[in-house]
Scaffold this active site. Sequence first.
Site, PDB file in Angstrom:
ATOM      1  N   HIS A 182       0.844  -1.207   0.000  1.00 57.95           N
ATOM      2  CA  HIS A 182       0.000   0.000   0.000  1.00 57.95           C
ATOM      3  C   HIS A 182       0.876   1.254   0.000  1.00 57.95           C
ATOM      4  O   HIS A 182       0.593   2.212  -0.705  1.00 57.95           O
ATOM      5  CB  HIS A 182      -0.924  -0.013   1.217  1.00 57.95           C
ATOM      6  CG  HIS A 182      -1.871  -1.179   1.241  1.00 57.95           C
ATOM      7  ND1 HIS A 182      -3.233  -1.033   1.090  1.00 57.95           N
ATOM      8  CD2 HIS A 182      -1.649  -2.508   1.386  1.00 57.95           C
ATOM      9  CE1 HIS A 182      -3.815  -2.231   1.144  1.00 57.95           C
ATOM     10  NE2 HIS A 182      -2.873  -3.139   1.337  1.00 57.95           N
ATOM     11  N   ASP A 214      -5.934   5.566   1.445  1.00 55.23           N
ATOM     12  CA  ASP A 214      -6.205   4.153   1.240  1.00 55.23           C
ATOM     13  C   ASP A 214      -7.607   3.854   1.777  1.00 55.23           C
ATOM     14  O   ASP A 214      -8.011   4.400   2.807  1.00 55.23           O
ATOM     15  CB  ASP A 214      -5.158   3.336   2.016  1.00 55.23           C
ATOM     16  CG  ASP A 214      -5.089   1.899   1.546  1.00 55.23           C
ATOM     17  OD1 ASP A 214      -4.076   1.548   0.921  1.00 55.23           O
ATOM     18  OD2 ASP A 214      -6.034   1.111   1.802  1.00 55.23           O
TER      19      ASP A 214
END
Length: 469
Positions: free
Chosen positions: A24, A129
């Site tokens: 991520h 995210d």
Amino acid sequence: MDDQNGLKEAQVVVVMVPLPLQSHLNQLLQLSRLISSYNIPVHYVCTTTHIRQAKLRVHGWNPLDNANIHFHELSTPAFICPPPNPNASIQYPSHLHPLFEAITQFRQPIAAIFHALSSTAKRVIIIHDSMMASVVQDITCIPNAESYMFHSLSAFSTFLYFWEKMGKPFPVDAKILQDLPSQEGCVTPEIAEFVHTQVNYWNFSSGYLYNSCKAIEGEGVFIDLLAREEITQNMKQWAFGPFNPVEVCDEKKPSDQRHKCLEWLDKQVPNSVIFVSFGTLTSLSDEQIKELAIGLERSEQKFIWVLRDADKGDVLVGETRRPQLPKGFEERVEGKGMVVRDWAPQLQILGHESTGGFMSHCGWNSCLESISMGVPIAAWPMHSDQPMQTMLVTNILKVGLVVKDWARRQELVSSSTVETAVKRLMASKEGDDMRKRVVEMSGAVKRSVEEGGVSRMELDSFMAHITRS
Ligand SMILES: *[C@@H]1O[C@H](CO)[C@@H](O)[C@H](O)[C@H]1NC(C)=O
Ligand SMILES: *[C@@H]1O[C@H](CO)[C@@H](O)[C@H](O)[C@H]1NC(C)=O
């Protein structure tokens, strides 16, 4: 910034809020590079330790050379940081649970950064995210902020997730649903709960972003399905991946600056080497390592094998287990294969002409990098969304084959299964056909991110949207 839009652009700042896990961190760091190239300042926010990790590991460019990317280091909260358990029955890295618990502590310091930026910029654009939604919830109190949610998976996986969640609002092609992998064993109950909490905060987004493109997602089918009103309720969305560089300039650095595996690849013939690596969140048991080692050896194909344990919550502290190979293995495969224990330059390896296959866990970064570089995949899903991406790569795109069958996820993958899969991928007509398809797809991906390509136009459209007057 003397162009006529300069003034307007200078008034918009972008803030990136990644989930502090390598895959991520990397995607939003790569996105920072793309956005900053439009002369927009990007503020990348994470803990000191995870920013250090992301910078150390990025390949293909150097974030320190980019004056438009500003790093905001949050002090790393104290959390326990146990080693991974290679023997766990669910392979999701449960040793990261304490890190996930610590993430809630990011909320106040991140809100303070938003407030500070909002007082000096005309508009603050937050890209977070999807797994950090609860952490950034305070943006709803900032009048000149708007947020865009980044889904770190394939559009294929994300679509099927939404479609199920919305109660299957319309029929989809039976071929897509055929043999879908079970969700069982993908994550631990604790992580399922964490995801559930984040989804509750998906209500203040101004749009969704995907690290993917039509050239990859079944000729755009899954991106179009995601855009249907029943799925995302007319939410604006943009897909302008892959975020990773699609060309590796192997600038032939002096050999002491190149990783030794690249030097080794230089000496091999084109498409003769299989790259074996299962990402940053996988630990193999001793028995599984043994079967894999024997299978690779018996396949008689050349290989580079990255043998590491899963990342700990903080990769910069403490000892890591050194996974053991069968006795005498490295001597026996000398010249044929190479075992790498440190951080390997994956993008450069995949971009090297000697690399002809990738045995991968099918994490989304790895799938994107492999397809960008035109390398077919031997899929060995471990957890999370990886079984879904395995479906995409094998059944739908037909640029890979299955090594580990998710329906038999509790069983060891035997050395003979490994041997057969490696031979099929590297030394058969079937493997050659997959390689041909993925090379074509790679060409389409590269055209897509060039000036005038579909991905580039989507990125232009997103940039125009966030800098609108
Ligand atoms: C995993 O199991 C093996 C035996 O199969 C044992 O030797 C090893 O110590 C175990 N490792 C951990 C970290 O529990
Ligand atoms: C979004 O959901 C959260 C949690 O369920 C709730 O507290 C909040 O008021 C909602 N916000 C908006 C803008 O609907």
